[in-house]
Design an enzyme around this catalytic site. Structure first.
Site, PDB file in Angstrom:
ATOM      1  N   ASP A  26       0.861  -1.122   0.062  1.00 39.66           N
ATOM      2  CA  ASP A  26      -0.212  -0.099  -0.104  1.00 39.66           C
ATOM      3  C   ASP A  26       0.955   1.399   0.127  1.00 39.66           C
ATOM      4  O   ASP A  26       0.607   2.080  -0.766  1.00 39.66           O
ATOM      5  CB  ASP A  26      -0.945  -0.083   1.062  1.00 39.66           C
ATOM      6  CG  ASP A  26      -2.129  -0.749   1.011  1.00 39.66           C
ATOM      7  OD1 ASP A  26      -2.364  -1.630  -0.005  1.00 39.66           O
ATOM      8  OD2 ASP A  26      -3.242  -0.549   1.733  1.00 39.66           O
ATOM      9  N   ASN A  69      -5.403  -2.122  -4.737  1.00 40.81           N
ATOM     10  CA  ASN A  69      -6.636  -2.060  -3.698  1.00 40.81           C
ATOM     11  C   ASN A  69      -6.197  -1.355  -2.405  1.00 40.81           C
ATOM     12  O   ASN A  69      -6.867  -1.578  -1.464  1.00 40.81           O
ATOM     13  CB  ASN A  69      -6.830  -3.506  -3.247  1.00 40.81           C
ATOM     14  CG  ASN A  69      -8.366  -3.603  -2.871  1.00 40.81           C
ATOM     15  OD1 ASN A  69      -9.097  -2.703  -2.935  1.00 40.81           O
ATOM     16  ND2 ASN A  69      -8.587  -4.813  -2.039  1.00 40.81           N
ATOM     17  N   GLY A 107      -7.035   1.449  -0.231  1.00 40.13           N
ATOM     18  CA  GLY A 107      -8.348   2.526   0.089  1.00 40.13           C
ATOM     19  C   GLY A 107      -7.655   3.732   0.351  1.00 40.13           C
ATOM     20  O   GLY A 107      -8.327   4.690  -0.199  1.00 40.13           O
ATOM     21  N   SER A 138     -17.346   5.515   4.962  1.00 46.11           N
ATOM     22  CA  SER A 138     -15.782   5.585   5.362  1.00 46.11           C
ATOM     23  C   SER A 138     -15.217   7.128   5.715  1.00 46.11           C
ATOM     24  O   SER A 138     -15.745   7.963   5.173  1.00 46.11           O
ATOM     25  CB  SER A 138     -14.951   5.258   4.202  1.00 46.11           C
ATOM     26  OG  SER A 138     -13.590   5.273   4.312  1.00 46.11           O
ATOM     27  N   ASP A 171     -10.858  -2.757  11.690  1.00 43.02           N
ATOM     28  CA  ASP A 171      -9.925  -3.670  11.061  1.00 43.02           C
ATOM     29  C   ASP A 171      -9.317  -4.717  12.253  1.00 43.02           C
ATOM     30  O   ASP A 171      -8.757  -5.463  11.778  1.00 43.02           O
ATOM     31  CB  ASP A 171      -8.520  -2.723  10.601  1.00 43.02           C
ATOM     32  CG  ASP A 171      -8.753  -2.019   9.558  1.00 43.02           C
ATOM     33  OD1 ASP A 171      -9.643  -2.456   8.767  1.00 43.02           O
ATOM     34  OD2 ASP A 171      -7.882  -1.023   9.044  1.00 43.02           O
ATOM     35  N   GLU A 204     -11.500  -4.303   1.635  1.00 44.28           N
ATOM     36  CA  GLU A 204     -10.729  -5.244   0.822  1.00 44.28           C
ATOM     37  C   GLU A 204     -11.609  -6.219   0.240  1.00 44.28           C
ATOM     38  O   GLU A 204     -11.486  -6.666  -1.054  1.00 44.28           O
ATOM     39  CB  GLU A 204      -9.372  -5.533   1.100  1.00 44.28           C
ATOM     40  CG  GLU A 204      -8.175  -4.819   1.163  1.00 44.28           C
ATOM     41  CD  GLU A 204      -8.359  -3.667   2.558  1.00 44.28           C
ATOM     42  OE1 GLU A 204      -7.352  -3.346   2.744  1.00 44.28           O
ATOM     43  OE2 GLU A 204      -9.314  -3.588   2.988  1.00 44.28           O
ATOM     44  N   HIS A 231      -5.501  -9.258   3.407  1.00 43.13           N
ATOM     45  CA  HIS A 231      -4.399  -9.314   4.352  1.00 43.13           C
ATOM     46  C   HIS A 231      -5.034  -9.842   5.632  1.00 43.13           C
ATOM     47  O   HIS A 231      -4.341 -10.438   6.310  1.00 43.13           O
ATOM     48  CB  HIS A 231      -3.558  -8.183   4.286  1.00 43.13           C
ATOM     49  CG  HIS A 231      -4.118  -6.959   4.513  1.00 43.13           C
ATOM     50  ND1 HIS A 231      -3.722  -5.904   5.224  1.00 43.13           N
ATOM     51  CD2 HIS A 231      -5.328  -6.266   3.776  1.00 43.13           C
ATOM     52  CE1 HIS A 231      -4.661  -4.856   5.359  1.00 43.13           C
ATOM     53  NE2 HIS A 231      -5.614  -5.017   4.494  1.00 43.13           N
ATOM     54  N   ARG A 232      -6.041  -9.113   5.943  1.00 43.63           N
ATOM     55  CA  ARG A 232      -6.702  -9.063   7.296  1.00 43.63           C
ATOM     56  C   ARG A 232      -7.272 -10.618   7.705  1.00 43.63           C
ATOM     57  O   ARG A 232      -7.063 -11.167   8.683  1.00 43.63           O
ATOM     58  CB  ARG A 232      -7.481  -8.019   7.797  1.00 43.63           C
ATOM     59  CG  ARG A 232      -6.953  -6.589   7.526  1.00 43.63           C
ATOM     60  CD  ARG A 232      -7.167  -5.739   8.567  1.00 43.63           C
ATOM     61  NE  ARG A 232      -6.496  -4.355   8.433  1.00 43.63           N
ATOM     62  CZ  ARG A 232      -5.170  -4.076   8.885  1.00 43.63           C
ATOM     63  NH1 ARG A 232      -4.516  -5.151   9.515  1.00 43.63           N
ATOM     64  NH2 ARG A 232      -4.567  -3.028   8.469  1.00 43.63           N
ATOM     65  N   LYS A 235       0.289  -6.638   1.652  1.00 46.59           N
ATOM     66  CA  LYS A 235      -0.301  -5.136   1.729  1.00 46.59           C
ATOM     67  C   LYS A 235      -0.060  -4.147   2.909  1.00 46.59           C
ATOM     68  O   LYS A 235       0.120  -3.225   2.873  1.00 46.59           O
ATOM     69  CB  LYS A 235      -1.925  -5.462   1.851  1.00 46.59           C
ATOM     70  CG  LYS A 235      -2.767  -4.288   1.283  1.00 46.59           C
ATOM     71  CD  LYS A 235      -4.176  -4.679   1.011  1.00 46.59           C
ATOM     72  CE  LYS A 235      -5.055  -3.604   0.328  1.00 46.59           C
ATOM     73  NZ  LYS A 235      -4.933  -2.311   1.329  1.00 46.59           N
TER      74      LYS A 235
END
Length: 416
Positions: A50, A92, A94, A167, A294, A322, A371-372, A397
């Site tokens: 990122d 990706n 954000g 967001s 997150d 994501e 990734h999470r 990421k």
């Protein structure tokens, strides 16, 4: 690697692991340093997919970005961004897409902000509508990237309203561009809902460090003066979202992992997850995840081993991350054991069963290029035999060293 298999350790995890720098703060600091006139040095920074995409986009816009070591960016800006010759491709990421969509309005010329197939499904219409209300020409035909912005050299002035229900990054994007306005800019929420508000506080703190004058008039209104930014040296704290995996690993195994920084030293919203993790195996029956979005996948996997079921509420925004993280977490928990995770509207219910620990429950965990999902479900592998994580490289990421961090704690992470 196409997949990794986690082998449950035989005892508690002990050791020291330093989380990488905060992705959220790194991308904010990169943009602010790029908008400043002069040389800024960002230390403790995250070097991940990122932030690499963000720094590459800034280079396309005429900013000099050097990387003297693995955790430092040197940014030399002229105080203005230049129109790039090619579209900005941001994968990706954000934060990078939202932040640069607003910052592009300060360019003299056209800018196209684009991303990969996943980013092209993530909404950006509220931000585009807000830019238009300032007289900025911006178009996103699908209400998702790509976005075309016709920059006019400044961010205008006056009042702009934003729907931040999806967001908080929309608010942060407007705030960071506002000091490059022709006059003062007032940014106001159109309703009470906002994504994780704590990230707006991170934005304001970083802006002030780079010389901006921001006044929060009330819970829904910010007033920004057209000061521009000045270069500064800026230290970036470790990533609290990354820390949640390590805190949870300690809790699950009864160990003690030293992160080199106390829990209360983090300013990022996800650090609040530490309070819940400290309650394990007696997590509360309802957790409001609205301000720790997150960290919800981490807490959900932890909840699978809790003494009682847990319902996660206030997490509708997770559907536009994501991936659809509510669906993904429920699906993958139920891949481990049917019914372990279920969706109830926009709530996530984790059935919880401490007896899962020590069982052999072969499961290939789909990570949805997220990734999470990969990092949180690796935690299940600390207690259950047979957990395989597909597409493990997606952790790059935000935490490229995640698998090595687990190995440093004597967790066996094998290619599968």
């Amino acid at each position: 690697m196409r997949a990794v298999r986690i082998v449950p350790p035989q005892g508690p995890l002990y050791g020291r692991v330093t989380p990488p720098g905060s992705k959220s703060i790194t991308n904010r600091a990169l943009l602010l340093a790029a908008l400043a006139k002069g040389r800024s040095v960002l230390t403790g920074a995250l070097k991940s997919k990122d932030t690499i995409l963000m720094s590459a986009a800034l280079r396309q816009m005429g900013v000099e970005v050097n990387e003297p070591d693995a955790t430092t960016f040197e940014v030399i800006g002229s105080g203005r961004l230049e129109a790039p010759s090619q579209p900005l491709f941001l994968g990706n990421a954000g934060t990078a897409v939202r932040f640069l969509t607003a910052a592009a309005a300060t360019v003299d010329g056209a800018v196209i902000v684009d991303g990969d197939e996943h980013m092209r499904k993530r909404p950006i219409a509220p931000l585009v509508a807000a830019l238009r209300s300032l007289g900025i020409v911006a178009n996103a035909p699908t209400d998702c990237p790509p976005v075309t912005i016709q920059g006019r050299g400044s961010f205008g002035s006056g009042r702009v309203e934003i729907d931040a229900g999806l967001s908080s990054q929309y608010v942060s994007a407007l705030l960071m561009a506002a000091p490059l306005g022709d006059g003062p800019i007032e940014i106001a929420l159109t309703g009470p809902d906002i994504g994780a508000r704590g990230y707006v506080n991170l934005t304001v703190a970083a802006m002030k460090a780079f010389g901006a004058e921001v006044d929060q008039k009330d819970e829904a209104t910010w007033f920004v003066l057209p000061t521009g930014y000045h270069a500064t040296d800026f230290a970036i704290e470790p990533d609290a979202s990354a820390a949640t995996y390590l805190w949870a690993a300690s809790a699950l195994t009864g160990g003690d992992i030293d992160l080199g920084v106390p829990m209360d030293a983090f300013t990022q919203p996800d650090a609040e997850a530490a309070r819940y993790i400290s309650m394990f195996p007696n997590l509360p029956p309802v957790i409001d995840g609205s301000q720790i979005q997150d960290a919800v996948p981490t807490l959900a996997v932890l909840a699978a081993f809790n003494n009682k079921p847990v319902r996660f509420v206030g997490i509708s925004n997770l559907r536009v991350k994501e991936c659809d993280r509510i669906s993904a977490v429920a699906t993958e928990l139920s891949r481990i054991r049917p019914g372990l995770g279920t969706e109830d509207g926009d709530d996530l219910i984790v059935a919880a069963d401490p007896a899962l620990a020590g069982q052999t429950l072969p499961a290939d965990i789909e990570t949805y290029a997220d990734h999470r999902i990969a990092m949180s479900f690796a935690l299940a592998g600390l207690k259950i035999n047979g957990i395989t994580i597909l597409d493990p490289n997606c952790v790059g990421k935000t935490y490229p060293g995640y698998w090595d961090a687990l190995r440093s704690l004597d967790v066996e992470v094998d290619p599968a």
